[in-house]
Design an enzyme around this catalytic site. Structure first.
Site, short mmCIF file in Angstrom:
data_model
loop_
_atom_site.label_atom_id
_atom_site.label_comp_id
_atom_site.label_asym_id
_atom_site.label_seq_id
_atom_site.Cartn_x
_atom_site.Cartn_y
_atom_site.Cartn_z
N GLY A 80 80.90 49.02 76.82
CA GLY A 80 81.44 50.30 77.84
C GLY A 80 80.66 49.88 79.24
O GLY A 80 80.86 48.96 79.49
N ASP A 129 83.24 45.10 70.06
CA ASP A 129 83.32 46.49 70.31
C ASP A 129 84.84 46.89 69.72
O ASP A 129 85.81 46.53 70.37
CB ASP A 129 83.27 46.79 71.98
CG ASP A 129 83.31 48.39 72.03
OD1 ASP A 129 84.03 49.12 71.21
OD2 ASP A 129 82.81 48.83 73.14
N CYS A 139 75.72 49.70 72.63
CA CYS A 139 76.66 50.88 71.96
C CYS A 139 76.27 52.31 72.13
O CYS A 139 74.76 52.41 72.33
CB CYS A 139 76.86 50.35 70.71
SG CYS A 139 75.52 50.31 69.45
N ARG A 141 69.82 52.88 72.15
CA ARG A 141 69.20 54.16 71.33
C ARG A 141 68.41 53.61 70.33
O ARG A 141 68.86 52.44 69.61
CB ARG A 141 70.20 54.98 70.98
CG ARG A 141 70.65 55.86 71.95
CD ARG A 141 69.49 57.01 72.54
NE ARG A 141 70.13 57.86 73.50
CZ ARG A 141 69.93 57.82 75.19
NH1 ARG A 141 69.33 56.58 75.31
NH2 ARG A 141 70.23 58.69 75.72
N GLU A 162 59.60 58.33 70.40
CA GLU A 162 58.96 58.07 71.65
C GLU A 162 58.24 59.27 72.23
O GLU A 162 58.69 60.41 72.32
CB GLU A 162 60.23 57.83 72.85
CG GLU A 162 61.15 56.51 72.54
CD GLU A 162 62.28 56.42 73.24
OE1 GLU A 162 62.51 57.43 74.11
OE2 GLU A 162 62.99 55.70 73.02
N HIS A 188 61.44 53.68 77.59
CA HIS A 188 62.60 54.45 77.72
C HIS A 188 62.69 54.35 79.46
O HIS A 188 62.97 55.71 79.69
CB HIS A 188 62.62 55.44 76.97
CG HIS A 188 64.16 56.25 77.01
ND1 HIS A 188 64.77 56.87 75.77
CD2 HIS A 188 65.26 56.11 77.73
CE1 HIS A 188 66.13 56.90 75.86
NE2 HIS A 188 66.18 56.49 77.22
N ALA A 206 64.62 52.34 81.33
CA ALA A 206 65.76 51.30 81.81
C ALA A 206 66.54 52.07 82.83
O ALA A 206 67.17 51.67 83.61
CB ALA A 206 66.54 50.91 80.69
N PHE A 207 66.81 53.43 82.38
CA PHE A 207 67.55 54.21 83.20
C PHE A 207 66.95 54.37 85.01
O PHE A 207 67.82 54.62 85.85
CB PHE A 207 67.77 55.67 82.91
CG PHE A 207 66.65 56.48 82.84
CD1 PHE A 207 65.68 56.47 82.11
CD2 PHE A 207 66.62 57.79 83.67
CE1 PHE A 207 64.42 57.38 82.32
CE2 PHE A 207 65.46 58.34 84.37
CZ PHE A 207 64.38 58.19 83.32
#
Ligand code: NAI
Length: 335
Positions: A161, A182, A215, A244, A273, A301, A303-304
């Protein structure tokens, strides 16, 4: 909050972003009143969102049926982030309220984080720094042995994606032979990106020197990466998960690190988490005598995250509210 008959549109930022709402007011302030609640839980929304024309929602609150039922004139709820499971979007649809997300604020950041974890493990930097910190007796390259050149190694991607594609382009630039699996992507993505396609998960696993998860989490992908799948990977592979937590079974990672099937793992997301202090993977990671201590990289968490990504989230969310309140079609509708 003003009276429901007040003609000035009311936009409420429910949580996470406090005053000053400079970005939101820059985009909406010429025609709407923008207010921040700073709620830590949904109960703090009582009496403060009922006459809102739009909500900008982050991740501290849930917008459930009970909240949506109280909205008297709300046209759009924007979940400023990618995941929208904290909004009852189905019920909102029944009530004629659009729910939209901001799917792309962190596309590049997450891909960069996946590559950072990959490179650190593939070049041994994280582990070598740890080992050298313990003493200078063996201060030589031999600490890294065996280490393989990146060019030509297979970088496997689960889910091509937005983020998977960004990771593919980065891995390709590094010289990796990039392969994806995918099942929901039509033919041709391999050609447009100049990468290879695997037709089954097993085909991808069996050749992936690096296996990077990108994914969505669904019933189908929950614990898709487990002991059986890790056993299919080549000896000494690397596993990266920035998708995730529940896509990967953490006990399988532990076993893979212990038996050497995994030379390393880079994990940004966990099922819980923060994790429990007594979780076996966390105990092993903290134990200087366990292989996971140097071969597992855990990040919270994050990475964003980038300052620019946070700005994108706020700006894009506000722009979508502006569109809808001015009668234009919304973008990124999820219901
Ligand atoms: P996307 O929706 O653009 O891509 C997801 C891809 O997964 C799609 O191409 C879909 O066909 C594929 N997919 C679904 N089921 C699959 C299966 N069974 N096997 C293989 N592929 C499958 O999503 P995007 O934006 O690229 O996000 C990817 C992941 O990254 C998501 O899990 C998202 O929650 C996560 N994420 C993590 C962040 C972090 O801070 N660590 C921040 C943002 C997103």
């Amino acid at each position: 909050m003003s009276h429901p008959t007040d003609p000035t549109p009311q936009v409420v930022v429910t949580d996470f972003i406090p005053e000053p709402l400079d970005i939101e007011r820059h985009i909406l302030g010429d025609f709407a009143q923008v207010t921040a609640i700073g709620a830590q839980s949904s109960s703090e929304l009582d009496g403060r969102i009922e006459s809102a024309d739009a909500l900008l929602v982050y991740h501290f609150v849930s917008i459930g049926r009970d909240v949506i039922e109280r909205l008297e004139r709300c046209k759009i709820i924007v979940r400023c982030g990618a995941g929208y499971d904290n909004v009852d979007h189905e019920f909102a649809r029944q009530r004629g309220v659009v729910v939209a997300n901001v799917p792309d604020y962190g596309t590049e950041d997450v891909a960069d984080a996946a590559i950072a974890l990959t490179l650190s493990l593939a070049r041994g930097t994280h582990r070598l720094s740890h080992l050298c910190q313990r003493g200078t007796d063996n201060w030589t390259y031999e600490l890294a042995v065996p280490l393989r050149r990146i060019r030509g190694r297979v970088f496997g991607i689960l889910g091509i994606g937005r983020i998977g594609t960004a990771a593919a382009l980065r891995a390709k630039a590094l010289g990796y032979d990039v392969v994806f699996y995918d099942p929901y992507v039509t033919d041709g993505r391999d050609k447009s990106l100049g990468i290879r396609r695997a037709h089954s998960l097993e085909e991808l696993l069996s050749q992936a020197h690096v296996f990077s998860c990108h994914c969505l989490l669904s019933d189908e992908t929950r614990h898709l990466i487990n002991c059986d799948s890790i056993d299919l990977m080549p000896e000494g592979s690397l596993l990266i998960n920035t998708a995730r937590g529940a896509v990967v079974d953490p006990l399988a990672v532990l076993k893979g690190l212990e038996n050497g099937r995994l030379a390393g793992a880079g994990i940004d997301v966990l099922e819980r988490e923060p994790p429990a202090d007594d979780h076996p993977l966390i105990c092993a990671w903290r134990d200087p005598n366990h292989p996971a201590h140097d071969r597992l990289i855990l990040t919270p968490h994050s990475a964003f995250y980038s300052e620019e990504g946070l700005e994108d989230m706020r700006r894009k969310g506000s722009e979508n509210v502006r569109r809808v309140l001015l009668g234009e079609p919304p973008r990124n509708v999820v219901n």
